[in-house]
Design a protein around this motif. Structure first.
Motif, PDB file in Angstrom:
ATOM      1  N   LEU A 116    -121.707  34.272  67.779  1.00  0.00           N
ATOM      2  CA  LEU A 116    -122.392  34.348  66.852  1.00  0.00           C
ATOM      3  C   LEU A 116    -122.591  35.179  65.485  1.00  0.00           C
ATOM      4  O   LEU A 116    -122.751  36.283  65.762  1.00  0.00           O
ATOM      5  N   PHE A 117    -121.331  35.321  64.643  1.00  0.00           N
ATOM      6  CA  PHE A 117    -121.927  36.124  63.292  1.00  0.00           C
ATOM      7  C   PHE A 117    -122.658  35.140  62.476  1.00  0.00           C
ATOM      8  O   PHE A 117    -122.080  33.922  61.382  1.00  0.00           O
ATOM      9  N   GLY A 118    -124.157  35.651  61.603  1.00  0.00           N
ATOM     10  CA  GLY A 118    -124.749  35.306  60.513  1.00  0.00           C
ATOM     11  C   GLY A 118    -124.733  35.937  59.596  1.00  0.00           C
ATOM     12  O   GLY A 118    -124.184  36.113  59.247  1.00  0.00           O
ATOM     13  N   GLN A 173    -129.901  18.671  63.499  1.00  0.00           N
ATOM     14  CA  GLN A 173    -130.479  19.182  64.823  1.00  0.00           C
ATOM     15  C   GLN A 173    -130.504  20.850  64.764  1.00  0.00           C
ATOM     16  O   GLN A 173    -132.127  21.609  64.656  1.00  0.00           O
ATOM     17  N   TRP A 174    -129.454  21.517  63.806  1.00  0.00           N
ATOM     18  CA  TRP A 174    -129.825  22.931  63.989  1.00  0.00           C
ATOM     19  C   TRP A 174    -130.962  23.657  63.164  1.00  0.00           C
ATOM     20  O   TRP A 174    -131.320  24.117  62.439  1.00  0.00           O
ATOM     21  N   GLU A 175    -130.150  22.799  61.907  1.00  0.00           N
ATOM     22  CA  GLU A 175    -131.338  23.310  60.349  1.00  0.00           C
ATOM     23  C   GLU A 175    -132.676  22.384  60.879  1.00  0.00           C
ATOM     24  O   GLU A 175    -134.099  23.741  60.893  1.00  0.00           O
ATOM     25  N   GLN A 176    -132.803  21.720  61.835  1.00  0.00           N
ATOM     26  CA  GLN A 176    -134.909  21.408  62.476  1.00  0.00           C
ATOM     27  C   GLN A 176    -134.974  22.353  62.844  1.00  0.00           C
ATOM     28  O   GLN A 176    -135.872  22.780  62.721  1.00  0.00           O
ATOM     29  N   VAL A 177    -135.036  22.672  63.720  1.00  0.00           N
ATOM     30  CA  VAL A 177    -134.241  24.364  64.861  1.00  0.00           C
ATOM     31  C   VAL A 177    -134.695  25.398  64.094  1.00  0.00           C
ATOM     32  O   VAL A 177    -136.212  25.792  63.882  1.00  0.00           O
ATOM     33  N   TYR A 178    -134.191  25.388  63.375  1.00  0.00           N
ATOM     34  CA  TYR A 178    -133.755  26.675  62.615  1.00  0.00           C
ATOM     35  C   TYR A 178    -135.730  27.213  61.713  1.00  0.00           C
ATOM     36  O   TYR A 178    -136.130  27.836  61.904  1.00  0.00           O
ATOM     37  N   SER A 196    -131.549  28.993  70.767  1.00  0.00           N
ATOM     38  CA  SER A 196    -130.476  29.526  71.888  1.00  0.00           C
ATOM     39  C   SER A 196    -130.415  28.719  72.220  1.00  0.00           C
ATOM     40  O   SER A 196    -129.683  28.908  72.587  1.00  0.00           O
ATOM     41  N   ALA A 197    -131.246  27.727  72.525  1.00  0.00           N
ATOM     42  CA  ALA A 197    -131.323  25.942  73.034  1.00  0.00           C
ATOM     43  C   ALA A 197    -130.037  25.663  72.669  1.00  0.00           C
ATOM     44  O   ALA A 197    -128.909  25.443  73.683  1.00  0.00           O
ATOM     45  N   LEU A 198    -129.536  25.859  71.453  1.00  0.00           N
ATOM     46  CA  LEU A 198    -128.690  24.557  70.715  1.00  0.00           C
ATOM     47  C   LEU A 198    -127.040  25.981  71.529  1.00  0.00           C
ATOM     48  O   LEU A 198    -126.309  25.009  70.426  1.00  0.00           O
ATOM     49  N   TYR A 199    -127.380  27.118  71.627  1.00  0.00           N
ATOM     50  CA  TYR A 199    -126.183  27.493  71.443  1.00  0.00           C
ATOM     51  C   TYR A 199    -125.210  27.642  73.662  1.00  0.00           C
ATOM     52  O   TYR A 199    -126.120  27.696  73.795  1.00  0.00           O
ATOM     53  N   ALA A 227    -128.081  34.524  70.810  1.00  0.00           N
ATOM     54  CA  ALA A 227    -128.500  33.900  70.325  1.00  0.00           C
ATOM     55  C   ALA A 227    -130.051  33.762  69.350  1.00  0.00           C
ATOM     56  O   ALA A 227    -130.415  34.129  68.141  1.00  0.00           O
ATOM     57  N   ARG A 228    -131.663  33.941  70.806  1.00  0.00           N
ATOM     58  CA  ARG A 228    -131.808  34.378  70.367  1.00  0.00           C
ATOM     59  C   ARG A 228    -132.055  36.094  69.397  1.00  0.00           C
ATOM     60  O   ARG A 228    -133.754  36.228  68.944  1.00  0.00           O
ATOM     61  N   THR A 229    -131.910  36.543  69.949  1.00  0.00           N
ATOM     62  CA  THR A 229    -132.303  38.091  69.030  1.00  0.00           C
ATOM     63  C   THR A 229    -131.916  37.920  67.770  1.00  0.00           C
ATOM     64  O   THR A 229    -132.216  38.757  66.941  1.00  0.00           O
ATOM     65  N   TYR A 230    -130.738  36.914  67.488  1.00  0.00           N
ATOM     66  CA  TYR A 230    -130.767  37.209  65.997  1.00  0.00           C
ATOM     67  C   TYR A 230    -131.295  36.355  65.298  1.00  0.00           C
ATOM     68  O   TYR A 230    -132.023  36.353  64.217  1.00  0.00           O
ATOM     69  N   PHE A 231    -131.852  35.503  65.901  1.00  0.00           N
ATOM     70  CA  PHE A 231    -132.689  34.266  65.359  1.00  0.00           C
ATOM     71  C   PHE A 231    -134.598  35.345  64.561  1.00  0.00           C
ATOM     72  O   PHE A 231    -134.593  34.665  63.979  1.00  0.00           O
ATOM     73  N   THR A 232    -134.611  36.130  65.876  1.00  0.00           N
ATOM     74  CA  THR A 232    -136.031  37.243  65.965  1.00  0.00           C
ATOM     75  C   THR A 232    -135.645  37.796  64.927  1.00  0.00           C
ATOM     76  O   THR A 232    -136.699  38.496  64.528  1.00  0.00           O
ATOM     77  N   LYS A 233    -134.491  38.852  64.753  1.00  0.00           N
ATOM     78  CA  LYS A 233    -134.167  38.929  63.525  1.00  0.00           C
ATOM     79  C   LYS A 233    -134.096  39.430  62.257  1.00  0.00           C
ATOM     80  O   LYS A 233    -134.600  39.371  60.914  1.00  0.00           O
ATOM     81  N   LEU A 234    -134.096  37.687  61.599  1.00  0.00           N
ATOM     82  CA  LEU A 234    -134.677  36.924  60.743  1.00  0.00           C
ATOM     83  C   LEU A 234    -135.563  37.025  59.917  1.00  0.00           C
ATOM     84  O   LEU A 234    -137.299  37.352  60.371  1.00  0.00           O
ATOM     85  N   PRO A 235    -135.737  37.530  59.072  1.00  0.00           N
ATOM     86  CA  PRO A 235    -137.172  38.078  58.048  1.00  0.00           C
ATOM     87  C   PRO A 235    -137.732  36.120  58.091  1.00  0.00           C
ATOM     88  O   PRO A 235    -137.353  35.056  58.133  1.00  0.00           O
TER      89      PRO A 235
END
Length: 142
Positions: free
Chosen positions: A57-59, A34-39, A48-51, A71-79
């Motif tokens: 979270l250390f990514g 599920q994490w892979e699919q959502v990512y 963020s709903a998975l957390y 988690a939402r902030t981390y995800f939005t900072k990714l290229p």
């Protein structure tokens, strides 16, 4: 008459059997899938709903992100355009509502570069749903 008794006996045995339950490996694999699919969907809200609300979270960055907002902030900072593919993993249950999962994932950048990572998740069951309470990712050593 013997056939009827045999059928009734078989049916009663089938109904008395407890349904099979997934073990820690299957539950952890489902969360990782599920994490892979959502990512890969690019949806920060679904990510963020998975957390859990107090997750850690250390990514792939140096910053520690806390909670669903972290988690939402981390995800939005990714290229944009990075795709994840989960690899082999191991999981153990440390209680009825706590799973630990460690394994591998490949992250593919837009230019095709593949970054192999190690991922560890601590998962907790909240209201019947497995959520990630702790996430640590690190690049595979060379």
């Amino acid at each position: 008459m013997h056939k009827l008794v045999a059928v009734i006996s078989l049916v009663s045995v089938l109904f008395s059997m407890a349904p099979a339950k997934a073990g820690p490996t299957e539950d952890a694999a489902a969360v990782r899938a599920q994490w892979e699919q959502v990512y890969n969907s690019g949806d920060a809200d679904k990510f963020s709903a998975l957390y859990t609300k107090d997750s850690l979270l250390f990514g792939s960055t140096a910053q520690l992100f806390v909670g669903t907002e972290g988690a939402r902030t981390y995800f939005t900072k990714l290229p944009p355009g990075i795709k994840a593919k989960m690899g082999d993993q191991q999981a153990i249950a440390v209680g009825p509502n706590v799973l630990l999962s460690s394994g591998f994932a490949d992250f593919t950048l837009k230019d095709g570069t593949v970054l192999p990572f190690r991922l560890t998740f601590a998962m907790v069951k909240v209201d019947g749903q497995w959520l990630i309470a702790q996430h640590h990712g690190s690049p595979m050593p060379k």
